[in-house]
Design an enzyme around this catalytic site. Structure first.
Site, short mmCIF file in Angstrom:
data_model
loop_
_atom_site.label_atom_id
_atom_site.label_comp_id
_atom_site.label_asym_id
_atom_site.label_seq_id
_atom_site.Cartn_x
_atom_site.Cartn_y
_atom_site.Cartn_z
N LYS A 1 0.87 -1.18 0.00
CA LYS A 1 0.00 0.00 0.00
C LYS A 1 0.90 1.22 0.00
O LYS A 1 1.86 1.29 0.78
CB LYS A 1 -0.88 -0.02 1.26
N LYS B 1 1.08 5.15 0.74
CA LYS B 1 0.39 6.29 1.34
C LYS B 1 0.50 7.48 0.40
O LYS B 1 1.60 7.90 0.05
CB LYS B 1 1.06 6.61 2.69
N ASP C 1 -3.56 5.12 -0.85
CA ASP C 1 -4.44 5.75 0.13
C ASP C 1 -4.10 7.24 0.26
O ASP C 1 -3.23 7.62 1.04
CB ASP C 1 -4.26 5.05 1.49
N ASN D 1 -5.92 9.41 1.60
CA ASN D 1 -6.70 9.95 2.74
C ASN D 1 -7.71 11.01 2.32
O ASN D 1 -7.82 12.08 2.95
CB ASN D 1 -5.76 10.50 3.83
N GLU E 1 -8.02 3.05 -1.33
CA GLU E 1 -8.41 3.42 0.03
C GLU E 1 -8.71 4.92 0.13
O GLU E 1 -7.86 5.74 -0.24
CB GLU E 1 -7.27 3.03 0.98
N ASN F 1 -10.59 3.87 6.33
CA ASN F 1 -10.45 4.00 7.78
C ASN F 1 -10.94 5.39 8.17
O ASN F 1 -10.67 5.88 9.25
CB ASN F 1 -9.00 3.83 8.24
N ASP G 1 -9.39 -1.00 12.59
CA ASP G 1 -8.24 -0.95 13.50
C ASP G 1 -8.71 -1.31 14.91
O ASP G 1 -9.60 -0.66 15.45
CB ASP G 1 -7.69 0.49 13.46
N HIS H 1 -6.58 -1.04 9.79
CA HIS H 1 -5.78 0.18 9.61
C HIS H 1 -4.74 0.27 10.71
O HIS H 1 -4.90 -0.33 11.78
CB HIS H 1 -6.76 1.37 9.69
N ASN I 1 -1.36 2.83 12.64
CA ASN I 1 -0.51 4.01 12.80
C ASN I 1 0.79 3.52 13.39
O ASN I 1 0.88 2.35 13.76
CB ASN I 1 -1.17 4.98 13.78
O1 GKR Z 1 1.00 7.21 9.47
O2 GKR Z 1 0.97 9.00 8.25
C1 GKR Z 1 0.46 7.96 8.64
C2 GKR Z 1 -0.89 7.55 8.09
O3 GKR Z 1 -1.36 8.52 7.22
C3 GKR Z 1 -1.85 7.32 9.20
O4 GKR Z 1 -1.84 8.41 10.05
C4 GKR Z 1 -3.25 7.06 8.73
O5 GKR Z 1 -4.14 7.10 9.79
O6 GKR Z 1 -2.36 4.92 8.05
C5 GKR Z 1 -3.43 5.70 8.16
C6 GKR Z 1 -4.39 5.53 7.04
O7 GKR Z 1 -4.46 4.47 6.51
O8 GKR Z 1 -5.15 6.46 6.74
MG MG Z 2 -6.18 5.03 5.30
#
Ligand code: GKR
Ligand code: MG
Length: 447
Positions: A206, A208, A236, A238, A261, A290, A314, A340, A342
């Site tokens: 995955k 980010k 993802d 977000n 995602e 998430n 999570d 999910h 962190n």
């Molecule tokens: O660790 O920066 C990070 C992620 O962006 C995390 O804060 C997210 O909550 O992993 C997470 C997600 O899947 O959205």
């Molecule tokens: Mg996410």
């Protein structure tokens, strides 16, 4: 006739805030700081067993756990369910008030409840001689739990005055060097993935997103998919993309994206659930989240709108038993279950593993940030390991890990040396871009 019982009672309750080191991982909320924080709960019962739980860092969770202490000391571990329920009720209003204040609601009190439940389940499992997975849902469903290689674009820590150490471990593998090096291009993401796969054997990845412009991130995940044709790949951002942009970016990408995602979220007065439902109809790509189905009320709306395919439950914000209940819902409503994560330590890794082992029905490889910490500080004597892209959940009683109190106290010392315990990615980001501030609809480096 009176029944005599030897069920142990809780005789000690300790909450310990801790910190560990991190890489400069980028996301829509900014950049990870050199340190991340967590709250560790250690319970001791009258038979001498220790039970442990881990929650995100920050004062809200720390104080919630401290406040719960007088209700829990002296109680029989047999009252696990009602203890958890009563502490959970204490936090409900406050959670609702805090909701939506930040990019994500890391500080929700339910996270404290989850750490408490984990520690009690650990004690109960030790008392009964069974792994925690046996005490959840319909019992242990599998012995190995797949996890995915969670990749990030990485900022240049050297361009900041912050203490991003180049080498956090003397371990030889290339991965440990690469995870602290700037990575902002498709080729650097592929190299990162190759090192991660070589070290942990991942079969799924995955990326980010929410960092570069949408087309650049789609290019990066496409390169990833080409480099690993047998892996399931996903991205993802977000919720960074507007619906129209998300459809343009993802339409026809089924070969690259096994699922996507939170590609988009709330906009123009429509909720994230409504927007994702439209995205799903337009692209036919399965959706994980998430962000829009994080509690039962949201989940009910998501189900009615058929917005999502893979709720990432999570255990830290659903609780362990709640996350497994989500899997039961998935199994009955044509959805696939996932989790999910962190940044976390190895106690949370064990929590994930047991929940993954107990989740019923089809599950997708779980998220875990552990690869960004593994090989550095660990809080248990022998953390569970990621081998060939999965974690073995052995039949040891409880969570199957033994807390290393010396390491915990060292991590607490590091925590106490920090000025703040709460996560604030925007502060770190301001070292890369002056006066940077969070915008839910703008990737972090697009300013
Ligand atoms: O660790 O920066 C990070 C992620 O962006 C995390 O804060 C997210 O909550 O992993 C997470 C997600 O899947 O959205
Ligand atoms: Mg996410």
């Amino acid at each position: 006739m009176a029944i005599s019982t030897h069920t142990p009672a809780i005789v000690e309750y300790q909450v310990i805030p801790v910190a560990g080191r991190d890489s400069m991982l980028l996301n829509i909320g900014g950049a990870h700081a050199p340190f991340f924080t967590r709250n560790i709960l250690v319970l001791k019962d009258s038979s001498g067993n220790l039970g442990v739980g881990e929650a995100p860092g920050g004062e809200t969770i720390l104080h919630s756990l401290e406040k719960a202490k007088p209700f829990i000391e002296g109680q029989s571990i047999g009252k696990l369910r009602s203890i958890v329920a009563s502490v959970s009720k204490q936090g409900q209003m406050a959670d609702f008030e805090d909701f939506g204040k930040g990019a994500w609601t890391f500080e929700l009190r339910v996270n404290a409840v989850a750490a408490l439940e984990a520690a009690l389940l650990d004690l109960m499992g030790k008392h009964l001689g069974v792994p925690v997975a046996e005490l959840l849902g319909e019992g242990k469903q599998r012995n190995r739990v797949d996890v995915l290689g969670y990749l990030f674009f990485i900022g240049d820590g050297n361009a900041t005055p912050l203490d991003f150490r180049q080498c956090r471990t003397s371990k030889g593998h290339e991965w440990y060097r690469m995870r602290d090096k700037k990575a902002l291009t498709s080729s650097s993401i592929v190299e990162l993935a190759q090192a991660a796969q070589d070290r942990y054997g991942f079969r799924d990845f995955k990326l980010k997103g929410g960092v570069l412009a949408g087309e650049d991130e789609i290019e990066a995940v496409t390169s990833l998919s080409k480099a690993f044709p047998n892996a399931r790949t996903t991205i993802d951002p977000n919720g960074a993309w507007y619906l129209e942009e998300a459809i343009q970016l993802c339409r026809g990408m089924k070969d690259v994206l096994a699922y996507v995602e939170d590609p988009c979220g709330a906009e123009q007065g429509f909720s994230g659930r409504e927007i994702l439902s439209e995205f799903r109809q337009a692209t036919g790509i399965p959706i994980a989240t998430n962000m829009v189905a994080t509690n039962w009320r949201e989940m009910a709306h998501a189900l009615m709108l058929r917005s999502i395919d893979i709720p990432l439950a999570d255990p830290h914000f659903w609780t362990l038993s709640g996350a497994v209940r989500v899997s039961q819902l998935c199994a009955n409503h044509g959805m696939v279950w996932g989790a999910h994560s962190n940044n976390h330590f190895d106690i949370s890794l064990a929590m994930f593993a047991h929940v993954g082992a107990a989740a019923v029905g089809e599950i997708t490889a779980l998220d875990t940030h552990w690869i960004w910490q593994e090989g550095d500080v660990q809080l248990t004597k022998k953390p569970l390991e990621i081998i060939n892209g999965s974690i073995e959940v052995v039949d040891e009683p409880g969570l199957g890990v033994e807390i290393d109190m010396e390491a915990v106290m060292q991590a607490n010392k590091l925590y106490r040396s920090l000025s703040s315990g709460a996560r604030d990615d925007s502060k770190t980001m301001q070292y890369l871009i002056n006066n940077w501030s969070f915008d839910a609809k703008k990737p972090a480096l697009v300013r």
